[in-house]
Design an enzyme around this catalytic site. Structure first.
Site, short mmCIF file in Angstrom:
data_model
loop_
_atom_site.label_atom_id
_atom_site.label_comp_id
_atom_site.label_asym_id
_atom_site.label_seq_id
_atom_site.Cartn_x
_atom_site.Cartn_y
_atom_site.Cartn_z
N GLU A 65 0.85 -1.19 0.00
CA GLU A 65 0.00 0.00 0.00
C GLU A 65 0.89 1.24 0.00
O GLU A 65 1.84 1.33 0.80
CB GLU A 65 -0.92 0.03 1.22
N ASN A 123 -2.62 -6.25 5.58
CA ASN A 123 -2.72 -7.29 4.56
C ASN A 123 -3.58 -8.47 5.04
O ASN A 123 -3.43 -8.94 6.16
CB ASN A 123 -1.32 -7.83 4.23
N HIS A 140 -9.51 -3.57 10.17
CA HIS A 140 -9.46 -3.40 8.72
C HIS A 140 -9.93 -4.66 7.99
O HIS A 140 -10.26 -4.58 6.80
CB HIS A 140 -8.03 -3.08 8.28
N GLU A 152 -9.95 4.26 6.05
CA GLU A 152 -9.11 4.70 7.17
C GLU A 152 -9.89 5.51 8.20
O GLU A 152 -9.71 5.33 9.41
CB GLU A 152 -7.92 5.50 6.65
N GLY A 178 3.16 2.41 10.89
CA GLY A 178 2.96 1.65 12.10
C GLY A 178 2.69 0.19 11.82
O GLY A 178 3.25 -0.70 12.48
N ALA A 179 1.83 -0.07 10.81
CA ALA A 179 1.47 -1.44 10.48
C ALA A 179 0.70 -1.45 9.17
O ALA A 179 0.29 -0.40 8.66
CB ALA A 179 0.64 -2.07 11.60
N HIS A 188 -6.64 -1.52 15.31
CA HIS A 188 -6.89 -0.83 14.03
C HIS A 188 -6.66 -1.78 12.85
O HIS A 188 -7.51 -1.89 11.95
CB HIS A 188 -5.96 0.38 13.93
N GLU A 189 -5.52 -2.45 12.84
CA GLU A 189 -5.22 -3.31 11.70
C GLU A 189 -6.16 -4.52 11.65
O GLU A 189 -6.57 -4.94 10.56
CB GLU A 189 -3.76 -3.78 11.76
#
Length: 850
Positions: A122, A258, A294, A313, A254-255, A290-291
């Site tokens: 990304e 995927n 997603h 986001e 930060g991360a 957060h990740e």
């Protein structure tokens, strides 16, 4: 600097992809300098697109061979990609390319990090791996084979097993290329299991470098807590049998979320009481959440194009903010979220880098991973929830997931589910996505015979490329107290949707005190002529904890502004009110710590600028130091009592209550250090059993000029802990006398542990200097030159990181002519660099155009 006109991409020119992808097979033969990638991609013409050209993105790839339906072809290759004649019916494209991961210092695409093969795709990194339509609206399932002698070879989706040195993965969920991931290396693995609400088992694994396994437990617990929370609050279950996280040191962000294989900056995974401060634990918890979130808001539903970035986001930031509020306390988390918004996004919205939540154009999309897209985008979600109510919000989200699962969507799709759920028209609210700038809301009020009338006037300032803006929809949460501090009117939402609007409220026995914008119900700058006496009542009695904090913040800011402009001493009533909050044991200690700290230097600078003064960062630093000393003298022994009372006994825990106690004790220590010249700090440093005690003690010792020996001891103790050494680099610049900061930085640049190839280390040193206002804005301009020189060197290695760090100059027009001239010269020196990257070129030009 070259012209950017022909490189600009516009939202208005969006066209659906000419070709769709039905399936992707990738075969990797890993080698540090000569990795081979074979791709087999099944294409079909997109009937919804007027475009006909077959174009595949590709950068820094060596094409070995290409075939269509088994027949060799010779495509036309450019530095941006390739074109080729293709059949009118569905066809299979095959290609083999070679890439050099070891030379990839940009950390985009496939690169090496301490012997580990790692990807970051990304936003547009996949085109550095193979030729492909690298855009978010092309979704396909991927099969991946990885040939390597390394022990671990990971990719997205489900593991299909290993045959010899080849490991296979299959991701059944269609995804865009930016969500592709591959990692291979020698790891220690920290494993656990999770059972979903429907009873499906999920294997959880965290892959880390040798020696780091003992620092994974908190990240794993945060992951499991996040998974449970998303099931309970949003009804979202995980959809694969395995969830893997890999921690790497060399990572620009930060991360990355995927699908099934999250790749993290090691600073966002690794934590132990000995090496991490409370804030590190809190950050890890939030980023893990957060990740993971997603998986649904970003992966299962992605964005149609990069202009819609906030769709994934902004929504996911709001979800992680909700999560943190539930875990750590809504009041403290809301204050922290707003301060981050004001500190980064308001500053961005007020300068040359201002842009809408949904930009209209860009040259390099990496430059729009901004506070506006993320934090302001989250505020828009919060306002929607406020406007429609909790029940309608939940119904709209359920509809969003049901309707758009597996799709690449737009802001219009998002707003439509709210219209379909509530029957309301959100076309005016949509202006929040297209109009840049922070709205200013001014308040005038009057009271007569039990009737209170309040008038709001909204204006949206001009921003680059935008003027004459339309009124926004602004929810204003409003309550009232009487002069004794008793709440006489509970919180109600008043919706401002006109340029000027009045509301009348009746039934008051006496003139009330308004508590405005409770909970920070909208991302606006609100002004009202409010007497200090009213603010002191709100500080002491408001039932809305955010507005209690807000009163302390504004009183502190105005006190400092008066000290700087008039030499006025702090009011005794203000100092006493802060002491009262400090010692109020009925309040959350974390809240008290926030209330009793002074506003940031940057906020004071903006406050001075708003009143027509040219801010002097050196004078601001001195005023904060004077106020701290005055408060310490006034509070005296009271501070020692607070410090002793809030020492946490027993084993370390990062729970919110213990963190609050430590925050309050460390705040008291910072004031005590003005009185005892570091004696208490030295005692704490010598006896500290965790980093949350050791690091603030060291900072206070450096602050009072007695940190030399402690700094050496700290380095000797932690020299093999790379994340702790990041702290060591940063603290020496942030805590030293600002007049000495450039010399300190120059010396540290020569340290054997400094490398600009590692983003964490570069940010720890150069980023800290640039974000220390009194040091960065020293009147001799030496810091401007040093930072610019380092960015020029960084641009050749890591353009993405360099471009993002140019934002340290975004307030250059705020200051006096001498500082402006020196900052402009520093920016121009970057602009004049031969072969400046597209990333950095765009940012510097926007800054110079201010």
């Amino acid at each position: 600097m070259t012209s950017q006109d022909d490189q600009t991409i516009y939202l208005s020119r969006y066209q659906p992809p000419a070709f769709l992808v039905n399936h992707v097979t990738l075969e990797f033969v890993l080698h540090p300098t000569a990795t081979r990638v074979r791709s087999t991609i099944k294409f079909q013409k997109n009937p919804e697109s007027p475009a006909t050209e077959f174009f595949l993105h590709g950068e820094e790839l060596t094409l070995i061979s290409a075939m269509i339906d088994g027949a060799a072809v010779t495509p036309e290759v450019t530095p941006q990609g390739l074109t080729c004649d293709v059949p009118s019916d569905a066809f299979t494209w095959q290609a083999e390319v070679e890439i050099n991961p070891s030379s990839n210092s940009a950390l985009s695409g496939l690169y090496m990090s301490n012997g580990i093969f790692c990807t970051q795709c990304e936003a547009e990194g996949f085109r550095r791996i193979t030729f492909y339509p690298d855009r978010p609206d092309v979704l396909a399932p991927f099969d991946v084979a990885i040939e390597t002698d390394l022990t671990h070879a990971l990719s997205n989706g489900e593991p299909l097993g290993q045959q010899g040195i080849v490991t296979r993965w299959q991701d059944p969920w269609p995804k865009p290329a930016y969500l592709f991931a591959l990692v291979s290396g020698e790891f220690e693995v920290f494993s656990d299991k999770f059972k979903t609400a429907s009873g499906k088992p999920v294997d959880l694994n965290i892959y880390v470098r040798d020696g780091d396994r003992t620092k994974c437990d908190f990240a794993m617990q945060s992951l499991k807590t996040s998974m449970t929370w998303d099931e309970e609050v949003y009804g979202r279950e995980y959809d694969l049998s395995v969830f893997n996280i890999v921690a790497v040191d060399d990572f620009n962000m930060g991360a990355m979320e995927n699908k099934g294989l999250n790749i993290f900056n090691s600073s966002a995974v690794l934590a132990s009481p000995e090496t991490s401060v409370d804030a590190n634990f809190e950050r890890i918890e939030a980023i893990i959440a957060h990740e993971y979130f997603h998986n649904w808001t970003g992966n299962r539903i992605t964005c149609r194009d990069w202009f819609q970035l906030s769709l994934k986001e902004g929504l996911t930031v709001f979800r992680d903010q909700q999560f943190s509020a539930d875990i750590r306390g809504a009041d403290v988390c809301r204050i922290a979220d707003v301060e981050a918004l004001r500190g980064r996004q308001f500053r961005e919205d007020n300068g040359p880098l201002s842009h809408p939540v949904r930009p209209e154009s860009f040259v390099e999309i990496n430059n729009f991973y901004t506070a506006t897209v993320y934090e302001k985008g989250a505020e828009l979600i919060r306002m929607m929830k406020t406007l429609v109510g909790d029940d309608a919000y939940k119904m709209a989200l359920d509809l969003y997931f049901d309707r758009h699962d597996g799709q690449a969507c737009t802001i219009e799709d998002w707003l439509q589910v709210f219209t379909d759920t509530t029957g309301e028209d959100f076309s005016q609210f949509k202006l929040w996505y297209s109009q840049a700038g922070t709205p200013r809301v001014t308040v005038e009020d009057s009271y007569l015979a039990g009737c209170y009338e309040i008038t709001f006037t909204q204006t949206i300032p001009d921003t680059p490329g935008q003027s004459a803006k339309l009124p926004m929809v602004i929810p204003i949460a409003l309550g009232f107290l009487d002069e004794d501090g008793k709440e006489v009117y509970p919180t109600q939402i008043f919706t401002l949707n006109q340029a000027k609007q009045s509301f009348r409220i009746e039934g008051f026995a006496s003139k009330p005190i308004p508590s405005l914008l409770r909970g920070f119900s909208a991302p606006v700058i609100l002004t009202r002529e409010t007497p200090d006496a009213e603010r002191l009542v709100l500080l002491s009695h408001d039932t809305d904890m955010f507005n209690r904090y807000e009163s302390a913040r504004i009183l502190g800011r105005e006190t400092l502004v008066r000290m700087i402009t008039n030499g006025t001493a702090p009011e005794t009533s203000f100092l006493q009110a802060i002491m009262n909050i400090l010692g109020n044991e009925t309040l959350d200690p974390a809240f008290r710590a926030l209330c009793c700290a002074w506003p940031s230097q940057d906020e004071i600078a903006q406050g001075l600028a708003d009143q027509g003064h040219l801010p002097d960062p050196v004078a601001i630093h001195a005023a904060i130091k004077d106020l701290s000393y005055t408060f310490a003298i006034t509070a005296g022994g009271y501070l020692y009592n607070i410090y002793k009372k809030h020492q946490v006994k027993g084993d370390y825990s990062p729970n919110s209550l213990d963190c609050g106690h430590r925050a309050l004790a460390n705040l008291a220590l910072s004031y005590i250090s003005y009185l005892d010249k570091g004696s208490c700090a030295l005692s704490q440093f010598d006896s500290a059993e965790n980093m949350t005690l050791q690091l603030p003690a060291l900072s206070n010792l450096v602050k009072v000029g007695k940190g030399g020996k402690a700094l050496r001891e700290f380095y000797t103790q932690w020299e093999h802990e790379r994340l702790v050494i990041d702290k060591w680099f940063s603290l020496q610049v942030s805590a030293c006398n600002p007049a000495h900061a450039v010399k300190v930085t120059q010396k540290l640049l020569e340290h054997t542990d400094f490398t600009m190839k590692n983003p964490n280390r570069f940010r720890a040193l150069i980023g800290t200097l640039a974000m220390s206002p009194a040091a960065f804005h020293n009147s001799d301009g030496s810091a401007y030159t040093l930072v610019a020189d380092q960015l020029i060197a960084l641009d050749d290695l890591n353009p993405q990181l360099c471009a993002r760090m140019t934002t340290v100059f975004e307030t250059w027009k705020r200051y006096d002519p001498s500082r402006q001239s020196m900052m402009k010269a520093a920016l121009q020196s970057i602009a004049d660099k031969p072969n400046l990257s597209r990333d950095t070129s765009e940012m510097v030009q926007r800054l110079l155009d201010a």
